[in-house]
Design a protein around this motif. Structure first.
Motif, short mmCIF file in Angstrom:
data_model
loop_
_atom_site.label_atom_id
_atom_site.label_comp_id
_atom_site.label_asym_id
_atom_site.label_seq_id
_atom_site.Cartn_x
_atom_site.Cartn_y
_atom_site.Cartn_z
N GLY A 205 1.76 23.23 -40.74
CA GLY A 205 1.83 21.85 -41.29
C GLY A 205 2.72 21.22 -40.45
N LYS A 206 3.27 21.41 -39.46
CA LYS A 206 4.04 20.51 -38.75
C LYS A 206 3.45 19.82 -37.40
CE LYS A 206 8.05 21.83 -40.98
NZ LYS A 206 8.80 21.10 -41.68
N ILE A 207 4.07 18.76 -36.92
CA ILE A 207 3.47 18.00 -35.89
C ILE A 207 4.53 17.90 -34.76
CG2 ILE A 207 2.72 15.52 -35.22
CD1 ILE A 207 1.91 15.32 -38.33
N LEU A 208 3.72 18.08 -33.47
CA LEU A 208 4.96 17.57 -32.46
C LEU A 208 4.41 16.25 -31.85
CD1 LEU A 208 6.95 19.20 -30.53
CD2 LEU A 208 4.93 20.14 -29.12
N ILE A 209 5.65 15.58 -31.47
CA ILE A 209 5.52 14.59 -30.62
C ILE A 209 6.06 14.31 -29.20
CG2 ILE A 209 5.68 11.94 -31.27
CD1 ILE A 209 6.26 12.22 -33.92
N PRO A 210 5.10 14.94 -28.21
CA PRO A 210 5.68 14.93 -26.92
C PRO A 210 5.73 13.55 -26.23
CG PRO A 210 3.58 15.79 -27.03
CD PRO A 210 3.92 15.34 -28.61
N GLY A 211 6.90 13.22 -25.80
CA GLY A 211 6.89 12.00 -24.93
C GLY A 211 6.12 12.33 -23.86
N VAL A 212 5.03 11.13 -23.67
CA VAL A 212 3.92 11.27 -22.44
C VAL A 212 4.32 10.19 -21.81
CG1 VAL A 212 2.40 12.82 -23.62
CG2 VAL A 212 2.26 10.34 -24.00
N ILE A 213 5.11 9.15 -22.04
CA ILE A 213 5.58 8.10 -21.15
C ILE A 213 6.87 8.12 -21.08
CG2 ILE A 213 3.51 6.50 -21.28
CD1 ILE A 213 4.82 4.73 -23.19
N SER A 214 7.58 7.59 -20.18
CA SER A 214 8.93 7.98 -19.72
C SER A 214 9.80 6.70 -19.80
CB SER A 214 9.57 8.34 -18.77
OG SER A 214 10.75 8.80 -18.42
N HIS A 215 10.94 6.46 -20.45
CA HIS A 215 11.89 5.43 -20.29
C HIS A 215 12.62 5.50 -19.08
CE1 HIS A 215 14.15 8.74 -21.73
NE2 HIS A 215 15.07 7.91 -21.26
N ALA A 216 12.47 6.42 -18.16
CA ALA A 216 13.51 6.80 -17.05
C ALA A 216 12.94 6.19 -15.83
CB ALA A 216 13.50 8.32 -17.11
N THR A 217 11.67 5.56 -15.80
CA THR A 217 11.19 4.72 -14.49
C THR A 217 10.47 3.87 -14.75
OG1 THR A 217 9.81 5.17 -12.64
CG2 THR A 217 9.36 6.48 -14.55
N ASN A 218 10.38 2.71 -13.77
CA ASN A 218 9.81 1.68 -13.89
C ASN A 218 8.24 1.84 -13.71
OD1 ASN A 218 11.75 -0.23 -14.73
ND2 ASN A 218 12.52 -0.39 -13.03
N VAL A 219 8.01 2.91 -13.12
CA VAL A 219 6.60 3.31 -12.63
C VAL A 219 5.88 3.56 -13.96
CG1 VAL A 219 5.14 4.91 -11.48
CG2 VAL A 219 7.48 4.45 -10.50
N VAL A 220 4.68 2.79 -14.08
CA VAL A 220 4.00 2.82 -15.29
C VAL A 220 2.87 4.02 -14.94
CG1 VAL A 220 2.13 1.74 -16.50
CG2 VAL A 220 3.82 0.32 -15.47
N GLU A 221 2.94 5.09 -15.77
CA GLU A 221 2.17 6.37 -15.95
C GLU A 221 0.57 5.97 -15.72
OE1 GLU A 221 6.14 7.18 -17.58
OE2 GLU A 221 4.52 5.60 -17.96
N HIS A 222 -0.06 6.73 -15.06
CA HIS A 222 -1.56 6.34 -14.97
C HIS A 222 -2.27 7.01 -16.28
CE1 HIS A 222 -5.68 6.74 -13.89
NE2 HIS A 222 -5.50 5.87 -12.90
#
Length: 279
Positions: A205-222
């Motif tokens: 019944g629980k949900i995981l919210i992994p960060g898949v974009i980061s605040h740590a870099t100015n590179v925009v994730e593909h």
């Protein structure tokens, strides 16, 4: 100490002023939270987009404890739970307004690397467990399915070599009475920790919210990288139990133009992942 040249060259210094608690804690933010709720509702209406759910963030008692020095309460624990009792009013206001409540609690893992010398892990876990108790006290009476709980290791653009590994607090995080848990999963210091979910079972019944974009870099994730990260977690905890998120707040950590580009990549990556997982 370890990266003194880096911090000196970038002009980062410890603050010399600190807010001090000199009397009993009480909650006086009723008007402020009412205004925030009104503005958020107006913004959602003005955006004219279909929204399944919307969430508002509020700080955890332990993160407030971190910023406000106690000179009134006899013990740190007494002070911590006074903060929890006060914040309950804000948490309830957000939920009563129809929003999901997100508790932002960097303190759970992040306080560790602020203690010099570093404490033994078992000693720190006892410290952190009390902070989890404080969160749960503040959440009393609020249904778990109206709560998300976010942890991170702070958002400064530094080396993070002394971050406490997630393995030491993952079970404590799951004790918080929330339905969803948000963790950093995209930055280069913590991306490898997806492996922990091979052995750690996400409760039913629980949900995981992994960060898949980061605040740590100015590179925009593909978007394909975003999709890969989402699918990796879906394969471990179940596709119905994953919400794609950000490592931490993007505001003031990357330029707003880059933040929007990252969020666009997040949406595109989620679409790709959904096709992979359901088609």
């Amino acid at each position: 100490v370890e990266f003194a040249e880096f911090y000196k060259d970038f002009g980062w210094v410890a603050p010399t002023d600190r807010v001090v608690c000199t009397g009993p804690i009480d909650y006086i933010g009723q008007n402020e939270i009412a205004k925030e709720i009104r503005l958020f509702k107006e913004a959602l209406t003005e955006a004219n987009v279909q929204v399944e759910e919307a969430f508002m963030c509020a700080l955890a008692p332990a993160w407030l404890e971190h910023f406000f020095y106690n000179e009134f309460y006899t013990t740190d624990e007494e002070y911590l739970f006074a903060l929890a009792d006060a914040m309950r009013h804000e948490y309830r206001a957000i939920v009563d307004a129809g929003f999901i409540l997100q508790i932002d609690d960097p303190a759970l893992p992040d306080t560790y690397d602020m203690i010099v010398p570093a404490p033994p892990i078992d000693e720190y876990r006892k410290f952190a467990a009390v902070r989890v108790e404080a969160v749960n006290r503040a959440l009393e009476g609020i249904p778990e399915d109206r709560v998300r709980y976010h942890i991170c290791w702070g958002s400064w653009h530094g080396p993070h070599t002394h971050d406490l590994p997630l393995e030491h607090v993952i079970d404590l995080m799951l004790r918080v009475k929330a339905q969803a848990y948000s963790v950093e999963a995209a930055n280069p210091r913590h991306e490898h920790e997806w492996k922990l979910w091979k052995e750690t079972k996400l409760p039913d019944g629980k949900i995981l919210i992994p960060g898949v974009i980061s605040h740590a870099t100015n590179v925009v994730e593909h978007p394909e990288i975003v999709a890969d990260r989402i699918v990796r977690y879906a394969d471990l905890v179940g596709r119905e139990n994953v919400i794609a998120g950000t490592d931490c707040g993007l505001g003031y950590r990357v330029h707003p133009q880059i933040a929007w580009a990252k969020l666009k990549a997040l949406g595109e990556g989620a679409e790709i992942a959904s096709r992979r997982l359901w088609d």
